[in-house]
Design a protein around this motif. Structure first.
Motif, PDB file in Angstrom:
ATOM      1  N   ARG A 266      31.616 -58.670  37.913  1.00  0.00           N
ATOM      2  CA  ARG A 266      32.234 -60.005  37.858  1.00  0.00           C
ATOM      3  C   ARG A 266      32.858 -60.351  39.203  1.00  0.00           C
ATOM      4  O   ARG A 266      33.419 -59.494  39.878  1.00  0.00           O
ATOM      5  CB  ARG A 266      33.305 -60.067  36.757  1.00  0.00           C
ATOM      6  CG  ARG A 266      32.774 -59.773  35.355  1.00  0.00           C
ATOM      7  CD  ARG A 266      33.891 -59.683  34.334  1.00  0.00           C
ATOM      8  NE  ARG A 266      33.385 -59.504  32.973  1.00  0.00           N
ATOM      9  CZ  ARG A 266      33.170 -58.316  32.405  1.00  0.00           C
ATOM     10  NH1 ARG A 266      33.407 -57.209  33.075  1.00  0.00           N
ATOM     11  NH2 ARG A 266      32.714 -58.241  31.166  1.00  0.00           N
ATOM     12  N   THR A 267      32.758 -61.603  39.576  1.00  0.00           N
ATOM     13  CA  THR A 267      33.476 -62.132  40.737  1.00  0.00           C
ATOM     14  C   THR A 267      34.233 -63.370  40.275  1.00  0.00           C
ATOM     15  O   THR A 267      33.701 -64.179  39.508  1.00  0.00           O
ATOM     16  CB  THR A 267      32.525 -62.500  41.886  1.00  0.00           C
ATOM     17  OG1 THR A 267      31.596 -63.490  41.445  1.00  0.00           O
ATOM     18  CG2 THR A 267      31.758 -61.269  42.370  1.00  0.00           C
ATOM     19  N   CYS A 268      35.462 -63.513  40.738  1.00  0.00           N
ATOM     20  CA  CYS A 268      36.320 -64.627  40.314  1.00  0.00           C
ATOM     21  C   CYS A 268      36.456 -64.681  38.795  1.00  0.00           C
ATOM     22  O   CYS A 268      36.570 -65.764  38.205  1.00  0.00           O
ATOM     23  CB  CYS A 268      35.807 -65.953  40.861  1.00  0.00           C
ATOM     24  SG  CYS A 268      35.594 -65.958  42.642  1.00  0.00           S
ATOM     25  N   LEU A 269      36.409 -63.494  38.158  1.00  0.00           N
ATOM     26  CA  LEU A 269      36.480 -63.347  36.706  1.00  0.00           C
ATOM     27  C   LEU A 269      35.334 -64.043  35.975  1.00  0.00           C
ATOM     28  O   LEU A 269      35.427 -64.331  34.787  1.00  0.00           O
ATOM     29  CB  LEU A 269      37.834 -63.837  36.165  1.00  0.00           C
ATOM     30  CG  LEU A 269      39.047 -62.973  36.526  1.00  0.00           C
ATOM     31  CD1 LEU A 269      40.316 -63.547  35.897  1.00  0.00           C
ATOM     32  CD2 LEU A 269      38.855 -61.516  36.091  1.00  0.00           C
ATOM     33  N   GLN A 270      34.250 -64.287  36.690  1.00  0.00           N
ATOM     34  CA  GLN A 270      33.055 -64.888  36.091  1.00  0.00           C
ATOM     35  C   GLN A 270      31.904 -63.886  36.188  1.00  0.00           C
ATOM     36  O   GLN A 270      31.854 -63.055  37.090  1.00  0.00           O
ATOM     37  CB  GLN A 270      32.676 -66.177  36.824  1.00  0.00           C
ATOM     38  CG  GLN A 270      33.782 -67.223  36.876  1.00  0.00           C
ATOM     39  CD  GLN A 270      34.182 -67.715  35.497  1.00  0.00           C
ATOM     40  OE1 GLN A 270      33.347 -68.181  34.727  1.00  0.00           O
ATOM     41  NE2 GLN A 270      35.474 -67.594  35.183  1.00  0.00           N
TER      42      GLN A 270
ATOM     43  N   ALA B 298      28.699 -62.069  37.145  1.00  0.00           N
ATOM     44  CA  ALA B 298      28.087 -62.096  38.471  1.00  0.00           C
ATOM     45  C   ALA B 298      26.735 -61.387  38.485  1.00  0.00           C
ATOM     46  O   ALA B 298      25.700 -62.025  38.314  1.00  0.00           O
ATOM     47  CB  ALA B 298      29.027 -61.483  39.499  1.00  0.00           C
TER      48      ALA B 298
ATOM     49  N   LYS C  96      46.121 -52.690  42.207  1.00  0.00           N
ATOM     50  CA  LYS C  96      44.892 -53.481  41.987  1.00  0.00           C
ATOM     51  C   LYS C  96      43.970 -52.744  41.016  1.00  0.00           C
ATOM     52  O   LYS C  96      43.401 -53.346  40.084  1.00  0.00           O
ATOM     53  CB  LYS C  96      44.192 -53.728  43.322  1.00  0.00           C
ATOM     54  CG  LYS C  96      42.994 -54.675  43.238  1.00  0.00           C
ATOM     55  CD  LYS C  96      41.698 -53.968  42.915  1.00  0.00           C
ATOM     56  CE  LYS C  96      40.534 -54.947  42.811  1.00  0.00           C
ATOM     57  NZ  LYS C  96      39.287 -54.291  42.335  1.00  0.00           N
TER      58      LYS C  96
ATOM     59  N   ASP D 147      42.765 -53.820  37.219  1.00  0.00           N
ATOM     60  CA  ASP D 147      41.377 -53.782  36.743  1.00  0.00           C
ATOM     61  C   ASP D 147      41.275 -53.043  35.415  1.00  0.00           C
ATOM     62  O   ASP D 147      40.584 -53.495  34.479  1.00  0.00           O
ATOM     63  CB  ASP D 147      40.483 -53.082  37.768  1.00  0.00           C
ATOM     64  CG  ASP D 147      40.138 -53.957  38.960  1.00  0.00           C
ATOM     65  OD1 ASP D 147      40.597 -55.122  39.006  1.00  0.00           O
ATOM     66  OD2 ASP D 147      39.419 -53.469  39.852  1.00  0.00           O
TER      67      ASP D 147
END
Length: 470
Positions: free
Chosen positions: A192-196, A198, A296, A300
């Motif tokens: 996922r990137t930007c919580l979307q 991917a 961080k 996650d």
């Protein structure tokens, strides 16, 4: 009744007046003044054994160097050395009463150590504490030294020692992430990137990233730790060395190395060593970087374990304790949350250290006590916190293999994996149909005869393998 309300007492006088000191205590009038005027926190200079030992080791090495230089007699030197050894065994802790956060630029701290060592040395030589007729706190224990070179030297020695335990914990955590990366090497995962959604990847690849970061954090801590081996001993008050014999400096470093097992070094420029504490900006900065990076990862893990029904639920954290006093069965990610909370405290400590380093004035920095307090606190928090995080959280976390696979195969992320087989335009058309109908892209492709789900999964497997050597 407090520490000073004793029937049996001896009297000591300074320019302010006379004070009573319990006969079973080893401190003197300067220690009491520091205690009375500057106690603000709940920690004394004996709270961190490494700091206590570092001060004792400096006085121990100084006594031997002063003997070598002929400014201290053999009996005095031997008694001071024995008193310092006694101190490192924790036998004098109840007489180390000055606040770690005292505001006298370290003078009260240094005099507390000087007085306790002198009085213990007096006792070892068969003389009463407080008489100072054979071993005097200033004339003998503090000989060839000043607060301005001993305090920062002890601070560096203590920090060097404490960082050893922290580095071990960071390395152990890195190896735990290595094990998880291997354990999850074949688990398909939705990147996922930007919580979307991917791209396809392996859960093990994610954990290999955590491992690589943590190994790097340990290496950087090792690097900055080595910078602490340069000490200002022998600079006395401002860096000129005035007040110490010519041969003292070389001798004190030799003896300190023998005592500690660490090769400590004289500075290239004594005035720089006395004026500046930039090394502690670097040390504190690495502590801040370490905890921010681990926070961080902790964040996650919190996201990946969210649920169990309404969240991602792709990993399961060990159930450490009940998560609610009102919601039965609720379990919270308390260990990752603790790591994140710890980052707030350590980042705040780093700000305090930066301010203290900045506000040194002219020939010395007299804000060393707050640097000691904040750096020791950060190292202690990190060392204990990382051990808990590794043992109680990371070591026992598991993956929900089927849920990982379902999230990937039901997502739009598989579209990227299919482009090499079908072309961008074809996959884009099918992807828009998937969104419009709210159905799995793989199901639509199989229905359309474009590609079977087995073929699609093979393409996804291929896309989630690294295209470079690990």
């Amino acid at each position: 009744m407090n520490a000073f309300d004793r029937v049996e007492a001896r009297l000591e006088r300074d320019y302010v007046g006379e004070v009573e000191i319990p006969v079973d205590k080893l401190y003197g009038v300067n220690s009491i003044r520091g205690y009375q005027n500057l106690t603000a926190s709940s920690l004394t200079v004996a709270h961190y054994p490494e700091f206590r030992d570092a001060f004792a080791q400096c006085k121990w090495a100084a006594a031997l160097a002063n003997l070598d230089s002929g400014v201290l007699g053999a009996a005095q030197s031997e008694a001071i050395v024995l008193a310092c050894k006694d101190m490192t065994e924790g036998n004098c802790d109840d007489s180390l009463i000055v606040d770690l956060l005292e505001g006298s630029g370290g003078t009260s701290t240094n005099m507390n150590f000087n007085e306790v060592i002198a009085n213990r040395a007096q006792q070892l030589m068969g003389h009463p504490a407080g008489s100072y007729d054979i071993v005097h706190p200033n004339d003998h224990v503090n000989c060839s030294q000043s607060t301005n070179d001993v305090y920062p030297a002890a601070l560096k020695i203590a920090t060097y020692s404490m960082l050893g335990g922290l580095i071990t914990q960071v390395e152990l955590l890195a190896r735990e992430f290595d094990r998880k990366a291997e354990q999850f090497a074949d688990v398909l995962h939705l990147g996922r990137t930007c919580l979307q959604d991917a791209q396809p990847m392996r859960l093990g690849q994610k954990f290999s990233g955590y491992a690589s970061l943590t190994h790097r954090l340990a290496a950087e801590l090792v690097n900055v730790r080595d910078k602490l081996r340069t000490l200002p001993l022998g600079g006395t008050a401002i860096g000129t060395g005035f007040g110490a014999p010519a041969a003292y400096r070389a001798s004190v470093y030799q003896h300190l190395g023998d005592i500690t097992g660490v090769e400590y070094l004289a500075p290239a420029n004594s005035f720089d060593a006395m004026q500046n504490m930039d090394v502690f900006s670097r040390v504190s900065g690495e502590l801040r970087t370490c905890v921010a990076s681990l926070a961080k990862i902790a964040s996650d893990l919190t996201l990946l374990s969210s649920g169990p029904v309404g969240g991602l639920g792709e990993i399961r954290l060990p159930e450490a304790q009940a998560g609610s006093s009102i919601m039965p069965g609720k379990v919270n990610p308390v260990l990752p949350m603790a790591m994140i909370q710890m980052s707030f405290a350590i980042i705040g400590n780093d700000v305090a250290v930066a301010q203290a380093v900045q506000y040194g004035e002219l020939e010395i920095n007299h804000f060393e006590p707050v640097v000691s307090s904040r750096v020791f606190d950060s190292i202690t928090l990190l060392t204990k916190g990382i051990a808990q995080f590794r043992e109680k959280c990371v070591a026992g976390l598991t993956a929900d293999v089927e849920r990982n696979k379902a999230h990937l195969t039901q997502s739009m992320a598989v579209a990227t994996a299919l482009v090499p087989e079908l072309g961008y335009a074809s996959v884009s058309k099918l992807a828009r149909q998937s969104v419009a109908e709210g159905r799995s892209l793989l199901a639509i492709m199989e229905e359309s005869g474009v590609m079977t789900q087995a073929e699609a999964l093979e393409a996804i497997e291929k896309a989630s393998r690294p295209v470079f050597d690990a």
